[in-house]
Design an enzyme around this catalytic site. Structure first.
Site, PDB file in Angstrom:
ATOM      1  N   GLU A  50     -10.719   1.461  -3.377  1.00  0.00           N
ATOM      2  CA  GLU A  50      -9.965   1.177  -2.143  1.00  0.00           C
ATOM      3  C   GLU A  50      -8.752   0.284  -2.403  1.00  0.00           C
ATOM      4  OE1 GLU A  50     -12.868  -0.909   0.147  1.00  0.00           O
ATOM      5  OE2 GLU A  50     -14.015   0.887   0.637  1.00  0.00           O
TER       6      GLU A  50
ATOM      7  N   GLY B  72      -5.127  -1.211  -2.003  1.00  0.00           N
ATOM      8  CA  GLY B  72      -4.093  -1.231  -0.972  1.00  0.00           C
ATOM      9  C   GLY B  72      -2.818  -1.761  -1.588  1.00  0.00           C
TER      10      GLY B  72
ATOM     11  N   CYS C   1      10.573 -20.563  16.123  1.00  0.00           N
ATOM     12  CA  CYS C   1      10.493 -21.998  16.401  1.00  0.00           C
ATOM     13  C   CYS C   1       9.202 -22.621  15.888  1.00  0.00           C
ATOM     14  CB  CYS C   1      10.665 -22.220  17.894  1.00  0.00           C
ATOM     15  SG  CYS C   1      12.270 -21.620  18.405  1.00  0.00           S
TER      16      CYS C   1
HETATM   17  N1  LLP Z   1     -11.183  -2.753   0.909  1.00  0.00           N
HETATM   18  C1  LLP Z   1     -11.561  -3.669   1.812  1.00  0.00           C
HETATM   19  C2  LLP Z   1     -12.898  -3.600   2.379  1.00  0.00           C
HETATM   20  C3  LLP Z   1     -10.657  -4.673   2.191  1.00  0.00           C
HETATM   21  O1  LLP Z   1     -11.035  -5.588   3.093  1.00  0.00           O
HETATM   22  C4  LLP Z   1      -9.361  -4.717   1.624  1.00  0.00           C
HETATM   23  C5  LLP Z   1      -8.400  -5.757   1.998  1.00  0.00           C
HETATM   24  C6  LLP Z   1      -9.013  -3.725   0.695  1.00  0.00           C
HETATM   25  C7  LLP Z   1      -9.958  -2.765   0.348  1.00  0.00           C
HETATM   26  C8  LLP Z   1      -7.660  -3.677   0.041  1.00  0.00           C
HETATM   27  O2  LLP Z   1      -7.410  -4.794  -0.701  1.00  0.00           O
HETATM   28  P1  LLP Z   1      -6.106  -4.841  -1.635  1.00  0.00           P
HETATM   29  O3  LLP Z   1      -6.282  -3.771  -2.685  1.00  0.00           O
HETATM   30  O4  LLP Z   1      -4.952  -4.575  -0.790  1.00  0.00           O
HETATM   31  O5  LLP Z   1      -6.124  -6.202  -2.200  1.00  0.00           O
HETATM   32  N2  LLP Z   1      -3.230  -9.956   4.292  1.00  0.00           N
HETATM   33  C9  LLP Z   1      -3.611 -10.407   2.983  1.00  0.00           C
HETATM   34  C10 LLP Z   1      -4.542  -9.442   2.294  1.00  0.00           C
HETATM   35  C11 LLP Z   1      -5.785  -9.127   3.076  1.00  0.00           C
HETATM   36  C12 LLP Z   1      -6.688  -8.125   2.416  1.00  0.00           C
HETATM   37  C13 LLP Z   1      -7.752  -7.677   3.355  1.00  0.00           C
HETATM   38  N3  LLP Z   1      -8.653  -6.693   2.820  1.00  0.00           N
HETATM   39  C14 LLP Z   1      -2.359 -10.677   2.151  1.00  0.00           C
HETATM   40  O6  LLP Z   1      -1.254 -10.459   2.642  1.00  0.00           O
HETATM   41  O7  LLP Z   1      -2.453 -11.140   1.017  1.00  0.00           O
END
Ligand code: LLP
Length: 422
Positions: free
Chosen positions: A275, A277, A344
């Site tokens: 998974e 992202g 702000c």
């Molecule tokens: N799978 C699950 C169950 C997740 O909760 C997440 C991300 C991913 C996959 C993907 O994770 P990645 O490969 O993108 O690290 N807003 C935060 C990041 C929050 C991630 C939440 N979950 C930031 O901007 O750093």
């Protein structure tokens, strides 16, 4: 196959597109994503997984823009979703339901029902209560839900506390002891086929060790289940692969990541799910913004941009570093700025005491590494409409989200003229 590192990117063009002309055409703030860079990332990961029964389920939350999801669909990826909204986005972009997994600690009944109706591949279940809800809702619909238990392996992902998810004090997943009880009681589930394991320990992970540890724990549990006669059809290893936001960030190569997975799960002959992202999209995105003015304060100089924390929340939420680079071919002397937006709040700061080529009002600036968790986390705080987004591809560009209009931003609001009593 190599993605150009942020250092080697020319600062006037991105994916062959002239950024000054682009900003002139679409205005700022403007998110621009390189389709070629995203395709390269996908291809690199697919290459590392070659020969394995593996499905990459892109984490939609990182960037759920339709055109981005269409790129994922075209490359054969599935989706990891966390809401009915993300389910709709994935389906509308052409991602087949059988490649969609549904994660998250707070799926509501409607969302569970919608996902069942769509025929998604499986639910990553985060609590016993949720397991019972899925059993009940699937029963009402005469359906069978496939489920994986999300294991909380109690591993420190060595990342920012706010994006760490695999410690026992985090809200995510259940302990192996609890998961064991779920499998022991598997026969009592009539509408749920519990035959998968899931783990996701956090985001922006730059070290292989936490992955190794978490996967070893999951693998030991899988072997135990196998020996007890429980079939395990899939193991979902989550996302979290980190990206290079700044000089000195050393990222994990996909081949090394996959080697750790192969080693930990040696002998597993079911399907592997991943998974990612951020890894697929973060470095493929820049946020283009103009310098509104330079404000010379008593203590420091402020570079005031037309983008703000509502457009890109990462610096204010996580103190995240993003490279900030003037879009200009000319050499300039260095200056030190606090780079801020118009919102702000003091927290509306992209960088403090940052050394940058000297800027002037009207200059175009790009904030790099913003393809993930940028637009997807944007809000209209301070009544600032959502930014436009464009996709770039080898010198061409396409608008993929037009700038929100004021009317669109205000749509749905009304005076309190129709009072009701319940
Ligand atoms: N799978 C699950 C169950 C997740 O909760 C997440 C991300 C991913 C996959 C993907 O994770 P990645 O490969 O993108 O690290 N807003 C935060 C990041 C929050 C991630 C939440 N979950 C930031 O901007 O750093």
């Amino acid at each position: 196959m190599n993605l150009p590192t942020m250092d080697t990117l020319p600062s006037t063009h991105f994916d062959g597109v002239d950024l000054l002309a682009l900003a002139g055409r679409h205005g700022t703030p403007l998110y621009a994503y390189s389709a070629s860079a995203i395709r390269q990332r996908i291809a690199g990961l697919q290459l590392a997984l070659h020969g394995m029964d593996a499905t990459i389920c892109y984490a939609v939350k990182a960037n759920g823009s339709r055109a981005i999801l269409e790129l994922m669909a075209q490359a054969g990826l599935g989706a990891d979703i966390v809401s009915a909204g993300e389910l709709q986005r994935a389906l509308r972009a052409g991602i087949p339901p059988e490649r969609i997994v549904f994660s998250g600690v707070g799926k509501n009944d409607d969302e569970i029902g919608e996902a069942l109706a769509a025929g998604i591949q499986r639910f990553n279940v985060e609590s016993l209560d949720e397991l019972h809800a899925i059993e009940r809702i699937a029963g009402e619909r005469g359906a069978t839900a496939r489920a994986a238990v999300r294991i909380n392996p109690d591993v420190d992902a060595l990342t920012h506390a706010k994006i760490s998810t695999g410690k026992s004090e985090n809200k995510f997943g259940v302990s192996i002891a609890e998961a064991r009880r779920w499998f022991d009681a598997r026969a009592t589930l009539r509408h749920v086929r519990l035959d998968g394991l899931h783990v996701h320990i956090g985001s922006q992970i730059l070290s292989l060790e936490p992955y190794r540890l978490a996967l070893q724990r999951v693998a030991a549990f899988w072997r135990e289940l196998r020996d007890a006669g429980h079939p395990v059809a899939s193991i979902d290893v989550g996302g979290g692969l980190g990206v290079r936001y700044r000089d000195g960030d050393v990222t994990i190569a996909p081949a090394d990541y996959v080697a750790v997975i192969r080693e930990a799960l040696a002998g597993f002959d079911g399907r592997l799910l991943l998974e990612p992202g951020r890894y697929l999209v973060a470095e493929a995105g820049v946020l283009l913004t103009r310098v509104l003015r330079i404000k010379h304060g008593e203590a420091r100089d402020f570079l005031v941009l037309d983008a703000a924390m509502n457009d890109l929340a990462r610096p204010s939420l996580y103190d995240a570093w993003h490279d900030i680079v003037p879009v200009s071919g000319e050499a300039r002397p260095q200056a030190i700025y606090d780079v801020v937006g118009p919102v702000c709040e003091t927290g509306d700061t992209f960088a403090q005491a940052r050394a940058l080529p000297a800027c002037a009002a009207g200059d175009l600036v790009m904030i790099r590494g913003t393809g993930a968790y940028g637009a997807s986390m944007a809000s209209t705080y301070n009544s600032r409409p959502l930014a436009a987004e464009v996709l770039l591809d080898h010198g061409r560009h396409a608008l993929i989200r037009r700038r929100q209009t004021l009317d669109e931003m205000l749509a749905g609001e009304q005076s309190a003229s129709q009072w009701e009593t319940t």
